[in-house]
Every structure is written in C-alpha cells, then in structure tokens.
Design an enzyme around this catalytic site. Structure first.
Site, PDB file in Angstrom:
ATOM      1  N   GLY A 220       0.819  -1.216   0.000  1.00  0.00           N
ATOM      2  CA  GLY A 220       0.000   0.000   0.000  1.00  0.00           C
ATOM      3  C   GLY A 220       0.855   1.269   0.000  1.00  0.00           C
ATOM      4  O   GLY A 220       0.392   2.340  -0.378  1.00  0.00           O
ATOM      5  N   CYS A 271     -15.028  -3.460   5.699  1.00  0.00           N
ATOM      6  CA  CYS A 271     -16.487  -3.344   5.686  1.00  0.00           C
ATOM      7  C   CYS A 271     -17.131  -4.314   4.710  1.00  0.00           C
ATOM      8  O   CYS A 271     -18.314  -4.175   4.378  1.00  0.00           O
ATOM      9  CB  CYS A 271     -16.907  -1.917   5.359  1.00  0.00           C
ATOM     10  SG  CYS A 271     -16.541  -0.766   6.677  1.00  0.00           S
ATOM     11  N   GLY A 272     -16.366  -5.284   4.215  1.00  0.00           N
ATOM     12  CA  GLY A 272     -16.968  -6.326   3.379  1.00  0.00           C
ATOM     13  C   GLY A 272     -16.864  -6.094   1.886  1.00  0.00           C
ATOM     14  O   GLY A 272     -17.681  -6.606   1.118  1.00  0.00           O
ATOM     15  N   SER A 275     -15.486  -9.363  -0.008  1.00  0.00           N
ATOM     16  CA  SER A 275     -16.443 -10.462   0.161  1.00  0.00           C
ATOM     17  C   SER A 275     -17.746 -10.180  -0.588  1.00  0.00           C
ATOM     18  O   SER A 275     -18.423 -11.106  -1.020  1.00  0.00           O
ATOM     19  CB  SER A 275     -16.688 -10.763   1.634  1.00  0.00           C
ATOM     20  OG  SER A 275     -17.260  -9.666   2.269  1.00  0.00           O
ATOM     21  N   ARG A 386      -1.655 -10.631   3.769  1.00  0.00           N
ATOM     22  CA  ARG A 386      -2.352 -10.551   2.479  1.00  0.00           C
ATOM     23  C   ARG A 386      -1.911 -11.623   1.495  1.00  0.00           C
ATOM     24  O   ARG A 386      -0.907 -12.299   1.701  1.00  0.00           O
ATOM     25  CB  ARG A 386      -2.112  -9.172   1.875  1.00  0.00           C
ATOM     26  CG  ARG A 386      -2.741  -8.091   2.755  1.00  0.00           C
ATOM     27  CD  ARG A 386      -3.022  -6.838   2.004  1.00  0.00           C
ATOM     28  NE  ARG A 386      -3.780  -5.908   2.842  1.00  0.00           N
ATOM     29  CZ  ARG A 386      -4.892  -5.310   2.458  1.00  0.00           C
ATOM     30  NH1 ARG A 386      -5.396  -5.531   1.270  1.00  0.00           N
ATOM     31  NH2 ARG A 386      -5.515  -4.476   3.265  1.00  0.00           N
TER      32      ARG A 386
HETATM   33  C1  SPV Z   1      -6.938  -0.838   1.356  1.00  0.00           C
HETATM   34  O1  SPV Z   1      -6.514  -0.734   2.515  1.00  0.00           O
HETATM   35  O2  SPV Z   1      -7.921  -0.205   0.956  1.00  0.00           O
HETATM   36  C2  SPV Z   1      -6.276  -1.757   0.416  1.00  0.00           C
HETATM   37  C3  SPV Z   1      -4.954  -2.263   0.723  1.00  0.00           C
HETATM   38  O3  SPV Z   1      -6.803  -2.018  -0.633  1.00  0.00           O
HETATM   39  S1  SPV Z   1      -3.722  -1.067   0.488  1.00  0.00           S
HETATM   40  O4  SPV Z   1      -2.916  -1.484  -0.655  1.00  0.00           O
HETATM   41  O5  SPV Z   1      -2.923  -1.043   1.682  1.00  0.00           O
HETATM   42  O6  SPV Z   1      -4.327   0.194   0.223  1.00  0.00           O
END
Ligand code: SPV
Ligand code: MN
Length: 618
Positions: A220, A271-272, A275, A386
């Site tokens: 991220g 928050c889903g 999924s 992850r």
């Molecule tokens: C999020 O946190 O919204 C993600 C993972 O999709 S990140 O790459 O850390 O942003």
C-alpha cells in the site's frame, strides 16, 4: 543515453529506445544519477523479463519459496505492516490548503528533503524499470505508468496486479502523458526488510505526475500503481470529466432471469468489500479501484484499473470465502505476505484449520503463548496479512475484465459499518441524494483494529484517505458526473454490521439477498417503502429472496429489527455529517438534501411519536 554502459547495458538501452519516448529516457537517466544503482534492468512484457523480477526477489531474499508450486512468501518489517498515513503527503505550493484531513507538505521543501534521502539510496543495488497500463490496453480509460524500484518484490507484485504497459507506452508516441513512480526499499536487514522506517516518506507530487516513496515495502506504500497512482488519477479525473473511485466492480446474475447487471461498490477497509465482490454465483471484475466514464450511449461505464487482488487473508476460509480459499490452496503464482510459515506452508488468522504452535512470521520466530510488552498475546500472523494474485486465477472472473470499453454500471453501492444506525440496505431517492449518502459513509472501528470499539470515522465514498482535491470539489464532481448521464445508476447503501445486545443482526451470507434486491430494483422488479432516508425493501420480497437464495426462513421479527427507522440515531448522524460539511463546504444541492432529510426525520418522529419506527408503520 547518458548512463554508464556498465550500469545500463546496451541490451537494456535498446529496450528503452524502442519506446521512442524522450521523457522515459530522461527519467531513467535522472534517477540513475540521483539513486546511483549499480545495475539497471529494463523489464518489457516478454515472458523472460516478467519471470526475472520473481527470480531476483527469490535470489535476494525479498521472497522465499513455499512448498506449493508457484507460491512465495514476503515479510514486511514489523513497523511496515500497513499504509503510513502520517508520512504520506500531497505536495502543494506554499499556502495551498486542501481538506482538513488531507495531509499536505510544502512542495519545494518536501522535494528537497526527499531528493536528499534518495541520493545514493540504491548504491550496490539493482534498479528495475517497468511499464504498466492502468486499465485495459488501448482504451480511452487507461493511463500509462512507469515504475522505477530497487525492490524485486514490488516489481513482481506489479507484474501480477497490473497489465503490462510496454506496448501502451509505444502508443504514447513520445508524449509525457504518463505517471511515474520512484520507489526504494532503502537499506535492508538480514531478513530483506526495510531498516530505516523512520525515514519513510511517501510524497505525492501532483504537479510532476509522479510519486516518490522510500524506505518501505508494504504494498500500500510501495507499489506505485495501487494507492499512489489512485491519488494522481483522482487529480486527473477532477481536471477532466470522469471519476476515479476506490470501488469494486462485479456482475450480478439473478437466477433464471437471463441477465447480468454490473455494480460498483465503495466500502472502507474491513467493511466487506472483497467479500461482496466475491458473493457466490456472481462474477468479479475488480475488488479495489475503478475508473468511471460517461459512455457514448449516456450510460456510466467502468473498468478495473488492476488485473489482480492484493487481498486481506484474515478470515479467508472454506466456509466464508470458498473460491479464494481454494485458490490459495492450489498451485499457481501467488505471493503471501505477513502470514505464518511452518515447513513451507502458510497459515493465517481465521483460516478455519488447525495452525502450528510455532513458525516464522513478519517479526521473526513465533511461538504460541508469546506475549508482547503490554502482556497481550502475540498473534501468529498479522491482521493485515495478504495474498497477491491475478484475477484470472479465479473461476468467477468476469469475461469483460479486459474490455477496453469497460462494463456498463447500473448500480452503485456505498457500504458503511455501524452497529446501531443504518438499515442493512437502502436506495437513494435520486442520483444527488445517492451522492449525499456516499458522502456520509461512516465506518466504526472494532476493538481489535484501532483501539476503542465503536469509534466512528467519516469516510466519504471510502475514498477519503486518497483525496488530493478538497472534499467539496470531489462531491461536486460526483453530482455533475450524474448530470452528464442519460441513465444514472441506482445508488444504494449497505450496512452489514447492525447489532442488538452485542450480537450481529445479520449472517455473513445475508448480503447476497441485499444484492439481489438491489439488482431487482435496477430493473424495477420490486416496489419499496419510502422512508425519510430513502427506499427500503418490503418484507414479502425479502422473505422470497431469503428462501430462494439462501434457503432460509426470514421472520417478520428479523425484518422489523433490521429495517426499523432509528430516528434519534439517524438525526445524530446527520448532525455529525452536517458539522463536517459546514466546515468543508459542499454544493448547494447537498445542503438541500441535509435540510430535507432532517425535516423528513423530524416529521416522522412527530407523526409516530417514537424514536424507532417499524417499517410496518410506514
Ligand atoms: C486498502 O486498505 O484499501 C487496500 C490495501 O486495498 S492497500 O494497498 O494497503 O491500500
Ligand atoms: Mn483498497
């Protein structure tokens, strides 16, 4: 080319020259000079070059092989397990302010600082130069992105998560209309993890169409094309006439109806979101970032910016996430990060299987029963552990994933998380009311994640962390996007997290019913109840859907509990939202919605003389 041939070989120079782009040449030259790598490797779209990043990641110890063919594991450092909000800054000219919660830095000052840290940061290291296409190739949606990094893990992750852009860069015909990302993991320890996290900097340079990110590895923060490109693209979308959203894209296929309806959905982390995009029986186009444009036929079209998933692995198990679980358990190219490894097998929290008593994780050797400095048990894997994989690995991937025209979006979902205010699903009264609903999304923290339970954070369109334009401008863009459409998508909100006496009112699978109801609403199949906050489902329709989709009896009692209009709580939420937008500003129509929603709630309160109104009384 002005780089020593002992650093950039003739063969690599030729790969750059083939693009016929002086700007690319200039950038490689400039950062070769600043970062001083001892070798530069240019990665094209050839099979050999794609393989190379993975090979080097293994050779240099940034990844290790697992037992199953194609699987590898990467460990970010203990202090590098999530997005670093504090050190992520949007560079702006002196005196410029964005929104209250957007972290900015003075451009000249920050550039001087970061160039100082970059000076010689790649000494003794190899720099990889890769080309990507954000969105499908040869499409009006898509943007080119150039990545320079000294992390083979980052280059490898990007090969999985993004479409190659080598051909797309040739189509640029020498223009400078591309984003570029300079990344260095900095000095590494013996486990291949960034040492100097205290000097972590993530600087988003809007004016330069570039991001400089150093001393980090967590994707991220490091992977230019994910949340860093998202910020640059939000700026570009704002200056043009499209939207750049933190949204999944999925196809909804109601049984026996012979149609597919595409939905886009924005949900704050936890928050889903994934999924929902993975609800059994439907198709997935993307799970994180989407660009939306007005099509020639006046409908909204959207593409997935990515071609892979960087997904949270916690609670991925055979019951709750059967498709992903199966994919993670079979041979294919996969990177696990920050899981527990024992005898070459990865384990994670909530995987629904027995886990070992010891193993290796991001912090080193782990043993069951370990406690931290505060006396709390040390978990076997990180909660933000992850997996990184291509969407094409999934049996439910949508066939239109790479369609350059995108998919037509007929429904938009904004998902929040609150235990006591919003019903499980509701539909907006209009497009601009939908924008208002999205702009009011709140997400409650849970005890495990961010300290105190029930702390509400305001996260408009689940995109607040990534905004680089003032919130009011962003909202305005959404309103005007809808005005340019002949057919606006129907807008919905969901809340999977309502509780009573500490227990969730809904099961994990119930979201399928809400989704099918929303899909039916798009096709005018169900009538609905109009409430002060929007339309909600009727009991008979839900009862039928629960039976058909989940073979579950849905009681009237559950319906009343879940869909009662909680007047006092909804008024309190309105007060919180109003306070924010009075400070931030918002378009006139937005203030109008605030006013009308309040007066509808107050009228209902007076009429029924109750704090909570049963849907049967509406
Ligand atoms: C999020 O946190 O919204 C993600 C993972 O999709 S990140 O790459 O850390 O942003
Ligand atoms: Mn995301």
């Amino acid at each position: 080319m002005n780089v020593d041939p002992s650093i950039l070989s003739k063969e690599n120079t030729e790969k750059l020259k083939a693009l016929n782009n002086p700007h690319v040449m200039h950038i490689v030259e400039e950062y070769a000079k600043i970062c001083k790598p001892n070798k530069i490797t240019v990665l094209t779209d050839s099979k050999q070059d794609v393989e190379y990043a993975r090979t080097i990641a293994l050779e240099k110890g940034e990844e290790a092989k697992l037992k199953m063919a194609g699987h590898t594991v990467h460990f970010d450092g203990p202090k590098d397990q999530g997005r670093d909000k504090e050190n992520t800054k949007i560079l702006v000219p002196k005196g410029v302010k964005l929104s209250k919660s957007i972290n900015t830095g003075e451009r000249e000052e920050c550039l001087t600082e970061v160039m100082g840290i970059l000076d010689g940061i790649m000494k003794g290291k190899e720099m990889f130069v890769s080309f990507f296409c954000l969105g499908p190739e040869n499409s009006k949606f898509s943007l080119c992105a150039l990545q320079l990094t000294d992390s083979a893990y980052v280059a490898h992750s990007e090969n999985i998560l993004y479409r190659s852009g080598y051909r797309e860069f040739k189509r640029l015909k020498g223009s400078d209309k591309f984003f570029y990302f300079i990344h260095s993991a900095g000095e590494l320890n013996e486990r291949g993890q960034t040492k100097n996290v205290d000097k972590r900097r993530i600087y988003i340079d809007l004016e330069g169409n570039r991001v400089l990110t150093i001393n980090n590895q967590y994707a991220g923060n490091s992977v230019g094309l994910k949340k860093l490109a998202l910020r640059l693209a939000i700026k570009k979308a704002n200056n043009e006439d499209w939207l750049c959203e933190h949204m999944f894209l999925m196809g909804v296929l109601p049984k026996g109806k012979g149609r597919k309806t595409y939905f886009a959905g924005a949900f704050p982390s936890g928050c889903g979101k994934t999924s929902t995009a993975m609800i059994p029986g439907q198709t997935i186009v993307g799970d994180d970032i989407a660009y939306l444009r007005v099509g020639d036929d006046g409908r909204a079209y959207s593409v997935n910016v990515e071609q892979g998933i960087f997904g949270i692995i916690e609670n991925v198990n055979a019951d709750d996430d059967p498709l992903i679980f199966e994919t993670l358990k079979t041979p294919r190219e996969l990177i696990f990060s920050n899981v527990l490894v024992k005898d070459g097998v990865p384990y994670w929290l909530g995987m629904g299987e027995e886990t070992p008593k010891e193993g290796l994780n991001y912090a080193g050797e782990w043993k069951a029963g370990m406690i931290d400095a505060k006396g709390k048990p040390v978990l076997l894997a990180h909660k933000n552990a992850r997996y990184t994989m291509r969407l094409s690995e999934l049996p439910n991937v949508d066939p239109e994933l790479h369609n350059p025209n995108g998919v037509p979006v007929d429904g938009i979902i904004y998902g929040g998380r609150d235990s006591d205010t919003s019903p499980p699903v509701a539909q907006s009264l209009s497009w601009s009311h939908g924008v208002f609903m999205g702009a009011a999304v709140e997400s409650e923290t849970t005890a495990q994640v961010l300290g105190a339970e029930g702390v509400r954070t305001h996260d408009p369109m689940a995109n607040m962390d990534f905004l680089v334009v003032p919130l009011a401008t962003y909202i305005e863009n959404h309103i005007s996007f809808g005005e340019r459409l002949d057919k606006t998508p129907k807008v919905f909100t969901t809340n999977y997290f309502l509780k009573k006496d500490g227990k969730f009112l809904n099961g994990k699978l119930d979201k399928k019913v809400w989704l099918l109801w929303m899909e039916g609403r798009v096709h005018n199949e169900y009538s609905a109840l109009e409430t002060p906050i929007g339309y909600i489902p009727k009991y008979e329709d839900l009862k039928k859907l629960f039976k058909e989709a989940l073979n579950k009896e849905y009681s009237m009692e559950s319906y009343i509990q879940q869909f009662s209009i909680r007047i006092t709580k909804l008024l309190q939420k309105l007060d919180r939202i109003e306070a924010i937008y009075l400070e931030e500003g918002a378009p006139e129509v937005f203030h109008e919605h605030l006013k009308q929603q309040r007066s509808r709630l107050l009228d209902a309160q007076k009429k029924h003389n109750k704090e909570e109104i049963s849907p049967l009384d509406l």
